[in-house]
Design a protein around this motif. Structure first.
Motif, PDB file in Angstrom:
ATOM      1  N   GLN A   9       0.826  -1.209   0.000  1.00  0.00           N
ATOM      2  CA  GLN A   9       0.000   0.000   0.000  1.00  0.00           C
ATOM      3  C   GLN A   9       0.861   1.259   0.000  1.00  0.00           C
ATOM      4  O   GLN A   9       0.581   2.212  -0.734  1.00  0.00           O
ATOM      5  CB  GLN A   9      -0.915  -0.018   1.223  1.00  0.00           C
ATOM      6  N   GLU A  10       1.941   1.239   0.792  1.00  0.00           N
ATOM      7  CA  GLU A  10       2.824   2.401   0.825  1.00  0.00           C
ATOM      8  C   GLU A  10       3.512   2.603  -0.524  1.00  0.00           C
ATOM      9  O   GLU A  10       3.686   3.743  -0.983  1.00  0.00           O
ATOM     10  CB  GLU A  10       3.883   2.218   1.921  1.00  0.00           C
ATOM     11  N   ALA A  40       5.201   6.192  -1.353  1.00  0.00           N
ATOM     12  CA  ALA A  40       6.155   6.231  -0.238  1.00  0.00           C
ATOM     13  C   ALA A  40       7.092   5.032  -0.358  1.00  0.00           C
ATOM     14  O   ALA A  40       6.900   3.983   0.275  1.00  0.00           O
ATOM     15  CB  ALA A  40       5.420   6.228   1.097  1.00  0.00           C
ATOM     16  N   VAL A  41       8.126   5.174  -1.178  1.00  0.00           N
ATOM     17  CA  VAL A  41       9.003   4.046  -1.483  1.00  0.00           C
ATOM     18  C   VAL A  41       9.833   3.651  -0.263  1.00  0.00           C
ATOM     19  O   VAL A  41       9.996   2.467   0.043  1.00  0.00           O
ATOM     20  CB  VAL A  41       9.910   4.387  -2.679  1.00  0.00           C
ATOM     21  N   TYR A  42      10.374   4.648   0.448  1.00  0.00           N
ATOM     22  CA  TYR A  42      11.228   4.337   1.590  1.00  0.00           C
ATOM     23  C   TYR A  42      10.448   3.644   2.695  1.00  0.00           C
ATOM     24  O   TYR A  42      10.940   2.706   3.332  1.00  0.00           O
ATOM     25  CB  TYR A  42      11.882   5.617   2.106  1.00  0.00           C
ATOM     26  N   GLU A  43       9.231   4.089   2.952  1.00  0.00           N
ATOM     27  CA  GLU A  43       8.391   3.412   3.939  1.00  0.00           C
ATOM     28  C   GLU A  43       8.080   1.983   3.495  1.00  0.00           C
ATOM     29  O   GLU A  43       8.064   1.050   4.307  1.00  0.00           O
ATOM     30  CB  GLU A  43       7.095   4.203   4.146  1.00  0.00           C
ATOM     31  N   PHE A  95       8.883  -1.681   5.522  1.00  0.00           N
ATOM     32  CA  PHE A  95       7.909  -2.726   5.859  1.00  0.00           C
ATOM     33  C   PHE A  95       8.223  -4.037   5.132  1.00  0.00           C
ATOM     34  O   PHE A  95       8.001  -5.130   5.684  1.00  0.00           O
ATOM     35  CB  PHE A  95       6.499  -2.252   5.519  1.00  0.00           C
ATOM     36  N   TYR A  96       8.711  -3.954   3.882  1.00  0.00           N
ATOM     37  CA  TYR A  96       9.132  -5.170   3.180  1.00  0.00           C
ATOM     38  C   TYR A  96      10.225  -5.902   3.973  1.00  0.00           C
ATOM     39  O   TYR A  96      10.198  -7.122   4.126  1.00  0.00           O
ATOM     40  CB  TYR A  96       9.670  -4.823   1.785  1.00  0.00           C
TER      41      TYR A  96
END
Length: 420
Positions: free
Chosen positions: A75-76, A81-84, A88-89
């Protein structure tokens, strides 16, 4: 087993109760120690089962947490929001390394739709026409003035999406080029939805079909689209070369003493290169493909033994697509040769022109469709220029005429001379 041992021990105790025999007392002490050793072993299996159940519960909880983190990362990422998303990954993969293959991307109907759906309920992965209409509908819904594509990041320079559709289609025709590199067009369609729509433009595929079949391409039936006709109708390919390898054993001359006779292993290749404008190159040589294939990129090759000519496709009543080619040796100036041999050859041989007629039919070989050419005819027409007489010699199609197999060559379509 423990219960049976306990019953046996109880029976011994009942029978010998009240006896003061030292041997009996020693036996009772051994029995008591034996029973005490049996009791912990019964509880060990229960402890193992409890431990396994607890570990299974922990694994399920860990997988659920990893799934939640992975979906959050998706979702991010869709929200930009790539860094977020990377954070989470990483957290999800630390819990379960292969969570990507265990996760279910579908979401319930009442789930949050921010960032797009993970899986559409009516996923369109069937017919090409349906997928094309789906992309066009999506672009129309997203923008009141639909664009071919939109930049992912903010740019100070002009983006390709600002170009008119007519200019983009001209660029796409350059991608296809006069070499009919439809493979590059299909790769270009993978960039985005807008490029997919442009790459499915019927006019591009219709022009390609006309280049291949010419006057035999007047009706679209039984195909549904020009693209389907180009992909499924049998044809020769232009992005590579057809190669035929022939080898045989030939008996040599007998030695002077008559003790042995040599045997020679003969190996040679035949090459066929077709061009979209109807030209064809044919070459027979003992050199391997590694040295010959780069020299067949254009028709203007400098090899003396090459044969140049034209070809045409024919689909007859037997529902077989056949290729008929007429080739001959390229014209050369013979003045130098005549001057060199004017003192040693008073009566030169009459000048003659050799024209070869070749017939092949398309068939499937291996995993590729219609990638095989099988011989059906080969003859030589010799015309003597002083008299105009023509002699026709037909060759027997024996085991020396092995089929041609297609080999794709990337360098043949690396550069284009003109658009489609």
């Amino acid at each position: 087993m423990a219960e049976e041992n306990a019953d046996i021990g109880g029976m011994i105790e009942d029978e010998d109760e009240g006896s003061d025999d030292p041997n009996l007392q020693e036996l009772n002490a051994f029995r008591a120690q034996w029973m005490s050793e049996l009791k912990p072993s019964c509880g060990t299996s229960d402890q193992l089962l409890k431990a396994k159940g607890h570990k299974r519960t922990q694994d399920i909880a860990r997988e659920e947490k990893a799934t939640e983190l992975f979906l959050r990362a998706v979702q991010e990422e869709q929200n930009g929001a790539v860094y977020e998303a990377i954070k989470f990954y990483r957290m999800a993969m630390q819990l379960v390394p292969d969570i990507e293959f265990k996760i279910n991307y579908s979401r319930p109907p009442d789930a949050d739709r921010v960032g797009g759906n993970y899986m559409e309920d009516n996923d369109v992965d069937g017919e090409i026409e349906d997928l094309l209409a789906y992309f066009e509908q999506q672009l129309t819904l997203e923008n009141s003035f639909p664009k071919i594509c939109t930049p992912e990041l903010e740019m100070t320079q002009l983006h390709i999406s600002a170009l008119p559709r007519e200019i983009l289609m001209y660029i796409f025709r350059w991608v296809v080029s006069s070499d009919l590199d439809m493979r590059a067009l299909e790769q270009l369609s993978l960039v985005c939805r807008g490029f997919y729509i442009c790459a499915r433009d019927p006019e591009i595929w219709r022009s390609a079909c006309l280049r291949v079949w010419g006057r035999n391409c007047t009706k679209l039936v039984p195909f549904k689209s020009w693209r389907e006709m180009f992909l499924q109708r049998p044809r020769v390919r232009f992005d590579g070369v057809y190669i035929s390898k022939t080898s045989y054993i030939r008996q040599g001359e007998e030695s002077l003493d008559g003790f042995y006779r040599a045997w020679h292993h003969v190996e040679y290749y035949r090459y066929l290169r077709f061009f979209p404008d109807g030209h064809v190159i044919m070459l027979t040589t003992p050199e391997d493909p590694l040295s010959i294939v780069p020299r067949l990129r254009t028709r203007n090759t400098r090899m003396d033994s090459v044969l140049l000519g034209h070809f045409r496709l024919s689909q007859e009543t037997d529902n077989q697509t056949k290729v008929f080619a007429v080739v001959c040796k390229k014209k050369e100036e013979k003045v130098t040769e005549i001057q060199r041999n004017r003192f040693c050859r008073r009566n030169p041989a009459p000048e003659a022109e050799h024209i070869f007629h070749v017939g092949l039919h398309l068939s499937s070989g291996g995993r590729q469709i219609v990638s095989k050419l099988v011989w059906i005819h080969h003859s030589c027409h010799i015309t003597y220029k002083p008299t105009g007489e023509t002699v026709v010699t037909a060759f027997d199609l024996d085991r020396m005429y092995t089929p041609f197999f297609f080999a794709r060559v990337k360098s043949y379509t690396a550069f284009s001379e003109q658009p489609l």
